[in-house]
Scaffold this motif. Structure first.
Motif, PDB file in Angstrom:
ATOM      1  N   SER A 100      41.583  41.569  37.177  1.00 58.45           N
ATOM      2  CA  SER A 100      42.004  40.674  36.282  1.00 58.45           C
ATOM      3  C   SER A 100      42.643  39.643  37.382  1.00 58.45           C
ATOM      4  O   SER A 100      42.401  38.330  37.105  1.00 58.45           O
ATOM      5  CB  SER A 100      43.440  41.169  35.602  1.00 58.45           C
ATOM      6  N   THR A 101      43.003  40.031  38.566  1.00 59.37           N
ATOM      7  CA  THR A 101      43.492  39.061  39.493  1.00 59.37           C
ATOM      8  C   THR A 101      42.434  38.451  40.280  1.00 59.37           C
ATOM      9  O   THR A 101      42.439  37.101  40.407  1.00 59.37           O
ATOM     10  CB  THR A 101      44.352  39.754  40.609  1.00 59.37           C
ATOM     11  N   VAL A 102      41.353  39.235  40.425  1.00 65.56           N
ATOM     12  CA  VAL A 102      40.049  38.752  41.257  1.00 65.56           C
ATOM     13  C   VAL A 102      39.457  37.676  40.236  1.00 65.56           C
ATOM     14  O   VAL A 102      39.097  36.570  41.013  1.00 65.56           O
ATOM     15  CB  VAL A 102      39.112  39.664  41.561  1.00 65.56           C
ATOM     16  N   TYR A 103      39.647  37.644  38.937  1.00 62.85           N
ATOM     17  CA  TYR A 103      38.924  36.678  38.216  1.00 62.85           C
ATOM     18  C   TYR A 103      40.071  35.880  37.569  1.00 62.85           C
ATOM     19  O   TYR A 103      39.662  35.284  36.623  1.00 62.85           O
ATOM     20  CB  TYR A 103      38.018  37.499  36.893  1.00 62.85           C
ATOM     21  N   ASN A 104      41.059  35.823  38.030  1.00 63.13           N
ATOM     22  CA  ASN A 104      42.015  34.834  37.652  1.00 63.13           C
ATOM     23  C   ASN A 104      42.661  34.739  36.299  1.00 63.13           C
ATOM     24  O   ASN A 104      42.666  33.751  35.631  1.00 63.13           O
ATOM     25  CB  ASN A 104      41.764  33.420  37.854  1.00 63.13           C
ATOM     26  N   VAL A 105      42.662  35.929  35.724  1.00 64.54           N
ATOM     27  CA  VAL A 105      42.980  36.076  34.058  1.00 64.54           C
ATOM     28  C   VAL A 105      44.533  35.947  34.199  1.00 64.54           C
ATOM     29  O   VAL A 105      45.053  36.959  34.848  1.00 64.54           O
ATOM     30  CB  VAL A 105      42.429  37.495  33.572  1.00 64.54           C
ATOM     31  N   PRO A 106      45.221  35.228  33.452  1.00 68.39           N
ATOM     32  CA  PRO A 106      46.593  35.313  33.570  1.00 68.39           C
ATOM     33  C   PRO A 106      47.250  36.537  33.111  1.00 68.39           C
ATOM     34  O   PRO A 106      46.915  37.208  32.435  1.00 68.39           O
ATOM     35  CB  PRO A 106      46.912  34.204  32.409  1.00 68.39           C
ATOM     36  N   LYS A 107      48.399  36.839  33.664  1.00 64.79           N
ATOM     37  CA  LYS A 107      49.064  38.372  33.485  1.00 64.79           C
ATOM     38  C   LYS A 107      49.344  38.529  32.127  1.00 64.79           C
ATOM     39  O   LYS A 107      48.856  39.798  31.742  1.00 64.79           O
ATOM     40  CB  LYS A 107      50.245  38.299  34.341  1.00 64.79           C
ATOM     41  N   SER A 110      46.158  39.050  30.329  1.00 64.52           N
ATOM     42  CA  SER A 110      45.323  40.360  30.952  1.00 64.52           C
ATOM     43  C   SER A 110      45.873  41.496  30.311  1.00 64.52           C
ATOM     44  O   SER A 110      45.228  42.627  29.916  1.00 64.52           O
ATOM     45  CB  SER A 110      45.598  40.362  32.614  1.00 64.52           C
ATOM     46  N   TYR A 150      37.292  39.692  31.807  1.00 64.47           N
ATOM     47  CA  TYR A 150      37.301  38.326  31.935  1.00 64.47           C
ATOM     48  C   TYR A 150      36.411  37.508  31.131  1.00 64.47           C
ATOM     49  O   TYR A 150      36.266  36.370  31.389  1.00 64.47           O
ATOM     50  CB  TYR A 150      37.069  38.162  33.416  1.00 64.47           C
TER      51      TYR A 150
END
Length: 236
Positions: A100-107, A110, A150
Motif C-alpha cells: 500500500s505504501t509503495v503504491y501510495n494507497v491512502p491508509k 488501504s 492498488y
C-alpha cells in the motif's frame, strides 16, 4: 490493455524462446495464454512485466511503453508469478501494508481494501501470521491480494491456480470474472485447459516460441473443444 509488438527472445544462439510474437489483449477481457512446458509462456510474461528485456520488439501496457517509460508501465499492472517469494518472517498484514505504501494507497482506503480482500479470499484469520507459516495456496492468495490492492487496470498471472485446493480455485476464478467485469484486463497462463475454456473470452496457444493461434473460446466450442485444438497445434 496490453499490446505486444513482434517480441523475440533467445537464450541460446540457435534457439528462440519467443519468436516474433505479436498480439493485443483488450480491456475487460479474460485472456488465457496456453502452451506445453518450455513453449515460451513464462519468458513472454517476464517480458510483459519488464523482468527481462526482449532481443527485439516492444510491449505497451495501458498506453505506457515498457522501453520508454518502464516505471509508469510497471506501476499500471498487478503481477503474480508462478513461484511466490515473499519475506517469510513478516505477516501477511505487514506485506500488504508495505505494498500500500509503495503504491501510495491512502491508509484509510488501504485498511478498507485489505479487509475486503481478506474476506473475499478467506484470509482474515491468518492475516497476522508470518508468511513463512502459509501453505502454497495461502501464499498465492496473499500475492494476489497484493496485486489487487492498488486496483491496477491490468492483472498478469503466471499459473495462478497451481497448487490451489478446489475451494481456493473457485474463489480465484470468481475473482478474475469480477475483475474483468469492472473493465479491467486479466492475462493468465495455465495448463488447466478446462478452466481456460470456461472463463476466458479468448485464448492464445504458443508452442516452441511460436504463436500458433489467438481465438475466441466461443468459436472453439462451435466446432470442437479446447483440448482437441491444443493437441492439434502442439503435438508436433
Amino acid at each position: 490493455m496490453i499490446q505486444i509488438d513482434k517480441i523475440s527472445k533467445s537464450y541460446k544462439k540457435d534457439k528462440l524462446a519467443v519468436d516474433c510474437l505479436s498480439m493485443e489483449v483488450k480491456s475487460g477481457e479474460i485472456f488465457g495464454f496456453l502452451g506445453p512446458n518450455g513453449a515460451g509462456k513464462t519468458t513472454t510474461i517476464k517480458i510483459l512485466t519488464g523482468i527481462i528485456s526482449p532481443d527485439q520488439g516492444n510491449v505497451i501496457i495501458n498506453g505506457f511503453d515498457m522501453k520508454k517509460d518502464p516505471y509508469k508501465a510497471k506501476a499500471s499492472f498487478g503481477y503474480v508469478p508462478d513461484e511466490v517469494t515473499i519475506y517469510p518472517k513478516i505477516s501477511g498484514q505487514e506485506w500488504l501494508n508495505f505494498i500500500s505504501t509503495v503504491y501510495n494507497v491512502p491508509k484509510g482506503e488501504s485498511n478498507k481494501r485489505i479487509a475486503e480482500l481478506a474476506n473475499q479470499f478467506e484470509m482474515s484469520e491468518v492475516l497476522n501470521n508470518a508468511i513463512g507459516t502459509y501453505s502454497h495456496g495461502m501464499k498465492q492468495k496473499i500475492a494476489t491480494m497484493a496485486a489487487l490492492l492498488y486496483r491496477p487496470k491490468v492483472l498478469i498471472l503466471d499459473e495462478p491456480m497451481r497448487g490451489l485446493d478446489p475451494k481456493a480455485s473457485i474463489i480465484f476464478k470468481e475473482m478474475m470474472k469480477e475483475y474483468a467485469k469492472q473493465g479491467n484486463t486479466v492475462f493468465f497462463s495455465t495448463h488447466i485447459l478446462e478452466v481456460a475454456e470456461k472463463i476466458c473470452d479468448r485464448v492464445a496457444i504458443i508452442n516452441n516460441g511460436d504463436l500458433k493461434i489467438v481465438i475466441e473460446t466461443s468459436k472453439i466450442r462451435e466446432k470442437s473443444d479446447l483440448e482437441n485444438l491444443f493437441m492439434e497445434l502442439t503435438e508436433k
